[in-house]
Scaffold this motif. Structure first.
Motif, PDB file in Angstrom:
ATOM      1  N   ILE A 104       0.547  -1.069   0.260  1.00 15.98           N
ATOM      2  CA  ILE A 104      -0.157  -0.331  -0.199  1.00 15.98           C
ATOM      3  C   ILE A 104       0.803   1.305  -0.488  1.00 15.98           C
ATOM      4  N   VAL A 105       0.255   2.073  -0.866  1.00 18.68           N
ATOM      5  CA  VAL A 105       1.682   3.709  -0.794  1.00 18.68           C
ATOM      6  C   VAL A 105       0.840   4.052   0.393  1.00 18.68           C
ATOM      7  N   ASP A 106       2.081   4.473   1.714  1.00 16.67           N
ATOM      8  CA  ASP A 106       2.208   5.009   2.018  1.00 16.67           C
ATOM      9  C   ASP A 106       2.341   6.388   2.098  1.00 16.67           C
ATOM     10  N   ARG A 107       3.331   6.949   1.019  1.00 14.53           N
ATOM     11  CA  ARG A 107       3.103   8.717   1.615  1.00 14.53           C
ATOM     12  C   ARG A 107       3.893   8.690  -0.007  1.00 14.53           C
TER      13      ARG A 107
ATOM     14  N   VAL B  61       5.993   2.860   0.244  1.00 16.50           N
ATOM     15  CA  VAL B  61       5.074   1.381   0.037  1.00 16.50           C
ATOM     16  C   VAL B  61       5.210   0.625   1.125  1.00 16.50           C
ATOM     17  N   GLU B  62       4.702   0.753   1.858  1.00 15.91           N
ATOM     18  CA  GLU B  62       3.277  -0.448   2.898  1.00 15.91           C
ATOM     19  C   GLU B  62       3.757  -2.125   2.576  1.00 15.91           C
TER      20      GLU B  62
ATOM     21  N   ASP C  79      -3.225   3.649  -2.472  1.00 23.94           N
ATOM     22  CA  ASP C  79      -3.350   2.974  -3.601  1.00 23.94           C
ATOM     23  C   ASP C  79      -2.417   1.165  -3.468  1.00 23.94           C
ATOM     24  N   VAL C  80      -3.430   0.708  -3.363  1.00 20.08           N
ATOM     25  CA  VAL C  80      -2.118  -0.861  -3.555  1.00 20.08           C
ATOM     26  C   VAL C  80      -2.027  -0.899  -4.870  1.00 20.08           C
ATOM     27  N   VAL C  81      -0.593  -1.408  -4.760  1.00 17.02           N
ATOM     28  CA  VAL C  81       0.091  -1.043  -5.633  1.00 17.02           C
ATOM     29  C   VAL C  81       1.211  -3.088  -5.781  1.00 17.02           C
ATOM     30  N   GLU C  82       1.312  -3.297  -6.448  1.00 18.75           N
ATOM     31  CA  GLU C  82       1.954  -4.808  -7.517  1.00 18.75           C
ATOM     32  C   GLU C  82       3.184  -4.264  -7.949  1.00 18.75           C
ATOM     33  N   TYR C  83       4.823  -5.033  -8.131  1.00 16.17           N
ATOM     34  CA  TYR C  83       5.308  -4.816  -8.570  1.00 16.17           C
ATOM     35  C   TYR C  83       5.873  -5.612  -9.747  1.00 16.17           C
ATOM     36  N   LEU C  84       5.187  -5.584 -11.122  1.00 14.89           N
ATOM     37  CA  LEU C  84       5.147  -7.057 -12.338  1.00 14.89           C
ATOM     38  C   LEU C  84       5.871  -6.061 -13.701  1.00 14.89           C
TER      39      LEU C  84
ATOM     40  N   PHE D 205       5.479  -0.477 -11.277  1.00 17.59           N
ATOM     41  CA  PHE D 205       4.397  -0.862 -10.237  1.00 17.59           C
ATOM     42  C   PHE D 205       3.072  -0.438 -11.086  1.00 17.59           C
ATOM     43  N   ILE D 206       1.967  -1.499 -10.879  1.00 18.51           N
ATOM     44  CA  ILE D 206       0.663  -0.835 -11.152  1.00 18.51           C
ATOM     45  C   ILE D 206      -0.141  -0.606 -10.352  1.00 18.51           C
ATOM     46  N   ILE D 207      -1.131   0.076  -9.974  1.00 15.75           N
ATOM     47  CA  ILE D 207      -1.969   0.285  -9.724  1.00 15.75           C
ATOM     48  C   ILE D 207      -3.248  -1.111  -9.104  1.00 15.75           C
ATOM     49  N   ASN D 208      -3.157  -1.760  -8.160  1.00 17.06           N
ATOM     50  CA  ASN D 208      -4.701  -2.422  -8.525  1.00 17.06           C
ATOM     51  C   ASN D 208      -5.611  -1.961  -7.986  1.00 17.06           C
TER      52      ASN D 208
END
Length: 80
Positions: free
Chosen positions: A12-15, A23-24, A45-50, A54-57
């Motif tokens: 999760i993007v913290d700040r 990212v937390e 934002d919930v993010v994933e590294y692909l 990173f992309i936003i889920n």
């Protein structure tokens, strides 16, 4: 709830701090260059590294916001 495992990373993007995104993840926080994220990334934002970025889920971000709003509303209702 969020994990690192193998080559995947989800959090999760913290700040946003200048040219960094914090990212937390499950075990704490990690800082990454903002260039690895979409231009519209924001706190929460919930993010994933692909594929080296990173992309936003969007679905998980929406579900998380709904969950937090429901928790907040239940706290307000309990105080009435």
């Amino acid at each position: 709830m969020y994990y690192t495992g193998g080559s995947s990373l989800k959090g999760i993007v913290d700040r946003l701090e200048g040219d960094k995104v914090v990212v937390e993840i499950q075990d704490g926080t990690l800082s990454f260059d903002i260039e690895l994220f979409p231009s519209n990334v924001k706190e929460g934002d919930v993010v994933e590294y692909l594929d080296n970025r990173f992309i936003i889920n969007e679905l998980e971000t929406k579900e998380r916001k709904t969950y937090i709003n429901n928790m907040f509303e239940s706290l307000i209702d309990d105080k009435k």
